[in-house]
Design an enzyme around this catalytic site. Structure first.
Site, PDB file in Angstrom:
ATOM      1  N   ARG A   8     -15.218  46.154  24.128  1.00 14.27           N
ATOM      2  CA  ARG A   8     -15.281  45.132  23.060  1.00 14.27           C
ATOM      3  C   ARG A   8     -13.929  44.455  22.855  1.00 14.27           C
ATOM      4  O   ARG A   8     -13.859  43.253  22.572  1.00 14.27           O
ATOM      5  CB  ARG A   8     -15.742  45.818  21.765  1.00 14.27           C
ATOM      6  CG  ARG A   8     -15.936  44.894  20.586  1.00 14.27           C
ATOM      7  CD  ARG A   8     -16.778  45.562  19.504  1.00 14.27           C
ATOM      8  NE  ARG A   8     -16.721  44.840  18.248  1.00 14.27           N
ATOM      9  CZ  ARG A   8     -15.926  45.214  17.226  1.00 14.27           C
ATOM     10  NH1 ARG A   8     -15.172  46.290  17.334  1.00 14.27           N
ATOM     11  NH2 ARG A   8     -15.915  44.521  16.112  1.00 14.27           N
ATOM     12  N   HIS A  23     -13.777  40.584  23.124  1.00 16.28           N
ATOM     13  CA  HIS A  23     -13.388  39.762  21.963  1.00 16.28           C
ATOM     14  C   HIS A  23     -12.050  39.060  22.167  1.00 16.28           C
ATOM     15  O   HIS A  23     -11.785  38.029  21.542  1.00 16.28           O
ATOM     16  CB  HIS A  23     -13.354  40.608  20.682  1.00 16.28           C
ATOM     17  CG  HIS A  23     -14.723  40.845  20.115  1.00 16.28           C
ATOM     18  ND1 HIS A  23     -14.947  41.053  18.778  1.00 16.28           N
ATOM     19  CD2 HIS A  23     -15.942  40.888  20.703  1.00 16.28           C
ATOM     20  CE1 HIS A  23     -16.249  41.213  18.566  1.00 16.28           C
ATOM     21  NE2 HIS A  23     -16.880  41.131  19.736  1.00 16.28           N
ATOM     22  N   HIS A  79     -23.865  45.855  25.023  1.00 20.63           N
ATOM     23  CA  HIS A  79     -24.277  46.628  23.840  1.00 20.63           C
ATOM     24  C   HIS A  79     -24.924  47.945  24.215  1.00 20.63           C
ATOM     25  O   HIS A  79     -25.452  48.642  23.346  1.00 20.63           O
ATOM     26  CB  HIS A  79     -25.222  45.794  22.972  1.00 20.63           C
ATOM     27  CG  HIS A  79     -24.497  44.883  22.040  1.00 20.63           C
ATOM     28  ND1 HIS A  79     -25.140  43.973  21.242  1.00 20.63           N
ATOM     29  CD2 HIS A  79     -23.180  44.745  21.783  1.00 20.63           C
ATOM     30  CE1 HIS A  79     -24.253  43.328  20.515  1.00 20.63           C
ATOM     31  NE2 HIS A  79     -23.048  43.767  20.838  1.00 20.63           N
ATOM     32  N   TRP A 137     -27.081  52.835  19.043  1.00 20.50           N
ATOM     33  CA  TRP A 137     -28.209  51.943  19.380  1.00 20.50           C
ATOM     34  C   TRP A 137     -29.246  52.701  20.195  1.00 20.50           C
ATOM     35  O   TRP A 137     -30.400  52.331  20.258  1.00 20.50           O
ATOM     36  CB  TRP A 137     -27.696  50.735  20.153  1.00 20.50           C
ATOM     37  CG  TRP A 137     -27.227  51.173  21.497  1.00 20.50           C
ATOM     38  CD1 TRP A 137     -25.999  51.648  21.832  1.00 20.50           C
ATOM     39  CD2 TRP A 137     -28.045  51.286  22.671  1.00 20.50           C
ATOM     40  NE1 TRP A 137     -25.985  52.048  23.142  1.00 20.50           N
ATOM     41  CE2 TRP A 137     -27.229  51.828  23.682  1.00 20.50           C
ATOM     42  CE3 TRP A 137     -29.364  50.962  22.955  1.00 20.50           C
ATOM     43  CZ2 TRP A 137     -27.695  52.062  24.961  1.00 20.50           C
ATOM     44  CZ3 TRP A 137     -29.835  51.209  24.224  1.00 20.50           C
ATOM     45  CH2 TRP A 137     -29.005  51.746  25.217  1.00 20.50           C
TER      46      TRP A 137
HETATM   47  N1  LIG Z   1     -27.827  47.559  20.992  1.00 22.54           N
HETATM   48  C1  LIG Z   1     -26.670  47.427  20.307  1.00 22.54           C
HETATM   49  N2  LIG Z   1     -26.455  46.539  19.339  1.00 22.54           N
HETATM   50  C2  LIG Z   1     -25.187  46.699  18.918  1.00 22.54           C
HETATM   51  C3  LIG Z   1     -24.626  47.696  19.642  1.00 22.54           C
HETATM   52  C4  LIG Z   1     -23.264  48.198  19.510  1.00 22.54           C
HETATM   53  C5  LIG Z   1     -22.812  49.180  20.498  1.00 22.54           C
HETATM   54  C6  LIG Z   1     -23.202  49.625  19.092  1.00 22.54           C
HETATM   55  N3  LIG Z   1     -25.564  48.144  20.509  1.00 22.54           N
END
Ligand SMILES: Nc1ncc(C2CC2)[nH]1
Length: 292
Positions: A45, A49, A174, A190
């Site tokens: 990230r 970012h 993600h 997640w």
């Molecule tokens: N699917 C998902 N949405 C947001 C995230 C971030 C890593 C936690 N993961």
């Protein structure tokens, strides 16, 4: 603004592989961090970012000047918590004074993806630190996770120069890490494999989700176990017909996801930078590949 890549005098593949290895070893020594998330999501990230502020229309933002250490950008709500990632990497700025912040932060993202089982990410050095406050991007350029409208998501990524396929591939990052109510206001892992780079994010996204009944930000909870989360911005990929076709492709084919992610993430980390014509990207070995 033209940001010409400038590789520090005499530095080559082996020098950057050494920095890669130092970062990877520190990640391997901190696997229990943040409820066993490790630093994969954090470093992925930070690289994302520091690059995702890029605006194609005027060629501003992006990873080149390493400006996230400066207040405007550092205190963008979207960057809350990333000071932990910058601090994690800072010792390597001291150990390797010749490396720029931009190169260090984007290299950290390459380590995060490759060391968590993801694809190889081609990477080139040459970003140059700037302390000119005029090049610090204003807040609001990074994707807002609370936005569920696919047109909003499309707009943010097309501003960076990405198409729908690249947008869906990039959000696949993600699959790493978790959310924290004290940072983003969202909460929880997640899915079960939050410290491994896989296509599981797309598989789960296509399953059943509902709005979580809690006192934090609007977010989704899985029907089956009620123990995992998705952001509104994740759900945008299901609402947009021009997105969901790629979600299905990646849910069915991890190799395709890996190929598309590698290209899109490598491009993201280089947005706004002019590299020499014949400069060949480095493809670093993982620690496992160097076990002698
Ligand atoms: N699917 C998902 N949405 C947001 C995230 C971030 C890593 C936690 N993961």
């Amino acid at each position: 603004i033209v940001n010409h890549a400038a590789v520090p005098e005499g530095k080559g593949f082996q020098d950057y592989q050494q920095v890669y290895n130092d970062i990877a070893e520190k990640v391997a020594d901190n696997l229990e961090f943040d409820q066993n998330s490790g630093f994969y999501g954090m470093l992925c990230r930070l690289a994302w970012h520091s690059s995702g502020t890029y605006k194609k229309s005027d060629n501003t933002g992006g990873s080149y000047p390493g400006t996230m250490m400066y207040s405007t950008e550092a205190f963008d709500g979207a960057n809350k918590g990333l000071e932990v990632g910058r601090d994690f990497l800072m010792e390597f700025k001291d150990k390797y004074p010749w490396i720029s912040r931009g190169d260090l932060w984007t290299l950290g993202g390459v380590v995060a993806v490759q060391e968590s089982g993801g694809p190889k990410i081609p990477w080139r050095p040459g970003r140059k630190d700037s302390n000119d406050k005029k090049v610090v991007p204003e807040n609001g350029r990074l994707p807002d996770a609370s936005q569920e409208d696919p047109q909003y998501v499309r707009g943010v990524f097309s501003r960076m120069g990405f198409n729908d396929r690249e947008t869906v591939a990039l959000i696949g990052a993600h699959c790493l890490g978790r959310c924290h109510s004290h940072n983003s206001g969202f909460d929880g892992p997640w899915g079960p494999s939050f410290n491994m780079f896989t296509n599981d994010f797309y598989v789960r996204l296509l399953q059943g989700w509902h709005i979580r009944d809690w006192n934090g930000n609007r977010q989704y909870e899985d029907d089956e176990t009620k123990s995992f989360m998705m952001l509104p911005a994740d759900m945008a990929l299901k609402h947009g017909s021009y997105f969901v076709k790629y979600v299905k492709e990646y849910a069915e084919d991890q190799d395709l996801f890996f190929k598309d992610f590698s290209k899109a993430y490598s491009t993201l980390l280089e947005l706004g930078i002019t590299f020499p014509k014949n400069s060949k990207p480095f493809e670093f070995k993982t620690l496992d590949e160097q076990d002698d």
